[in-house]
Design a protein around this motif. Structure first.
Motif, short mmCIF file in Angstrom:
data_model
loop_
_atom_site.label_atom_id
_atom_site.label_comp_id
_atom_site.label_asym_id
_atom_site.label_seq_id
_atom_site.Cartn_x
_atom_site.Cartn_y
_atom_site.Cartn_z
N PHE A 33 8.70 4.87 -2.70
CA PHE A 33 9.72 4.87 -3.93
C PHE A 33 9.77 6.40 -4.26
O PHE A 33 10.91 6.84 -4.31
CB PHE A 33 9.41 3.92 -5.06
N LEU A 34 8.76 7.10 -4.39
CA LEU A 34 8.67 8.62 -4.88
C LEU A 34 9.27 9.40 -3.85
O LEU A 34 10.20 10.17 -4.06
CB LEU A 34 7.30 8.90 -5.29
N ILE A 35 9.28 9.15 -2.43
CA ILE A 35 9.85 9.93 -1.34
C ILE A 35 11.38 9.81 -1.75
O ILE A 35 12.18 10.74 -1.10
CB ILE A 35 9.06 9.42 -0.05
N GLY A 36 11.65 8.58 -1.72
CA GLY A 36 13.16 8.00 -1.87
C GLY A 36 13.83 8.72 -3.19
O GLY A 36 14.97 9.30 -3.00
N ARG A 87 0.94 -1.37 0.09
CA ARG A 87 0.01 -0.12 -0.04
C ARG A 87 0.81 1.39 0.25
O ARG A 87 0.46 2.41 -0.46
CB ARG A 87 -0.85 -0.11 1.21
N THR A 88 1.95 1.12 0.43
CA THR A 88 2.90 2.28 0.78
C THR A 88 4.16 2.50 -0.20
O THR A 88 4.85 3.38 0.02
CB THR A 88 3.13 2.38 2.20
N ARG A 89 4.22 1.35 -0.82
CA ARG A 89 5.40 1.21 -1.69
C ARG A 89 5.83 2.25 -2.51
O ARG A 89 7.02 2.76 -2.69
CB ARG A 89 5.43 -0.43 -2.15
N ILE A 90 4.80 2.39 -3.44
CA ILE A 90 5.26 3.67 -4.49
C ILE A 90 5.20 4.67 -3.94
O ILE A 90 6.13 5.76 -4.31
CB ILE A 90 3.89 3.71 -5.37
#
Length: 457
Positions: free
Chosen positions: A236-239, A230-233
């Motif tokens: 990734f964008l925050i990273g 649920r939080t992966r994308i």
């Protein structure tokens, strides 16, 4: 113990290899780019040829750079091996030689310690044991028996663990009074007011604190975000945003780009194949395919793998935390600082001289270190007790060659994160007779100066 090992049988489930293949390709490509950067910037000559001496890491204190053009040949070899890793040519040999060559280069100079180089050493080591060449590699052209679309689940989780370690322990390291007070970030960001959109606020305390706490939270929470669907994308964008900002604010070379590429390993293992399937309109592998071992019994080789993985994981956890067992501020004493993912946590400066006194009291010499070392080496040397120890012993040996017995003292002061200068090394201690500062050195003066309440100049 056997019950615990039996419950880890799932680590030998077979999953899609494509994400690990992509990781292998990205690793080889970025390493090749890094080699080109060293040639382009003339860093090979600067760091290993045009210097009087290098300061290798303990316990490899006798290491020396290759003579003549040897270091250039070493980097040529690293470039070739990077290509071989990328295309999967003689993979096992290539990654092993890369690990040995890169580690040798890394160990040659303490003043060039970089966290991302340490990460490359670790990753190249674990990649020796991961068969990342079983698909999309030249090796599979003449070794068809190794060809496979699958790989053991432990391989995937080992890489994920290695990528997660710098993030998590980098966050743990930020939980210290200086970082929570906005230092040294306030000192650095005050020079970057031209940063797009938010740069004009970099002189404001509230913005500094937002940046400090945001960096801490990103480091600690990014990996958990990447682990859950649920939080992966969003993770990734925050990273990506986090690493792009770091690339703009700091001079940290390939590290942001390497970490952006590496965090894709947290996506489902079949994601590269899924993307290619859609682009090429093919069906190379069912997206949800997981092949479980036919037997639930853990065989001897699997037990050995689980034990080795357990030891490795414990080491990767203990090493970054070992400084909590050593008294003193780790950013000041440096004891336990290396290999602990303390990234961009302090601004430290030093200055001073070495005093050489004859044992028979016939003479006293003062050696100004800034005149003996190039600037890049000097500004690190005077802040690292391990290098100060090496210099003291080099000085003592030089005098011994002249038939002179001497004592070597270091009168060095330092400042941390804008604090005023204070005594760093006890000037009354003959450093050349002291053991190497592996754990706790009594000749390092404890930090006593307070963090300034105003913005340091």
């Amino acid at each position: 113990m056997s019950f615990g090992i039996k419950n880890l049988k799932f680590l030998f489930n077979q999953v899609d290899i494509s994400s690990i293949v992509l990781f292998r390709i990205a690793f080889g490509f970025i390493m090749f780019i890094e080699v080109l950067r060293y040639f382009d910037h003339n860093w090979i000559s600067r760091y290993w040829i045009d210097v009087n001496t290098n300061f290798p890491f303990w316990p490899f204190l006798s290491l020396r750079p290759l003579g003549g053009d040897g270091m250039y040949f070493l980097f040529i070899l690293l470039g070739i091996l990077s290509i071989f890793i990328m295309i999967g040519f003689l993979y096992r040999i290539s990654i092993t030689l890369f690990f040995m060559s890169f580690t040798y280069m890394f160990l040659l100079e303490q003043a060039r310690y970089l966290n991302h180089f340490y990460l490359i050493v670790l990753l190249s080591f674990v990649l020796i044991f991961i068969p990342a060449h079983k698909s999309f590699s030249l090796d599979t052209l003449w070794q068809k028996h190794i060809r496979s679309k699958y790989i053991s689940l432990w391989c995937l989780w080992l890489i994920r663990f290695m990528i997660g370690v710098p993030f998590f322990f980098g966050g743990i390291a930020k939980i210290n009074p200086d970082w929570l007070a906005g230092q040294p970030l306030q000192m650095w960001l005050s020079d970057d007011t031209d940063f797009p959109l938010i740069g004009r606020f970099f002189t404001e305390k509230w913005m500094i604190l937002i940046m400090s706490y945001s960096g801490l939270l990103v480091d600690i929470l990014l990996v958990p975000m990447l682990l859950f669907k649920r939080t992966r994308i969003w993770g990734f964008l925050i990273g990506v945003l986090f690493h792009l900002m770091n690339s703009k604010l700091f001079t940290i070379g390939i590290f942001p780009w390497f970490m952006i590429a590496s965090t894709t390993i947290f996506f489902p293992p079949n994601w590269p194949r899924t993307v290619l399937n859609k682009i090429l309109r093919k069906k190379w592998l069912q997206n949800d395919t997981i092949v479980k071992p036919k037997s639930a019994v853990v065989v001897k080789s699997e037990k050995h793998t689980i034990i080795a993985l357990s030891i490795w994981v414990l080491l990767m956890i203990f090493i970054p935390l070992r400084h909590f067992l050593i008294p003193g501020n780790v950013s000041w004493t440096e004891e336990g600082h290396k290999y602990a993912w303390h990234m961009k946590l302090r601004s430290k400066k030093g200055k001073g001289v070495f005093i050489v006194k004859a044992k028979d009291n016939s003479f006293t010499d003062t050696l100004v270190l800034s005149k003996q070392l190039p600037r890049w080496q000097y500004r690190v040397a005077v802040t690292k007790p391990s290098i100060i120890w090496q210099i003291a012993n080099l000085i003592r040996r030089d005098y011994l060659k002249q038939g002179k017995e001497v004592a070597v003292y270091a009168d060095i002061k330092a400042r941390l994160n804008g604090r005023p200068y204070q005594q760093f090394i006890d000037p009354e201690v003959d450093i050349s007779t002291e053991p190497f500062p592996i754990w706790k050195a009594d000749w390092i003066v404890p930090l006593s100066s307070a963090l300034p309440t105003h913005a340091p100049q």
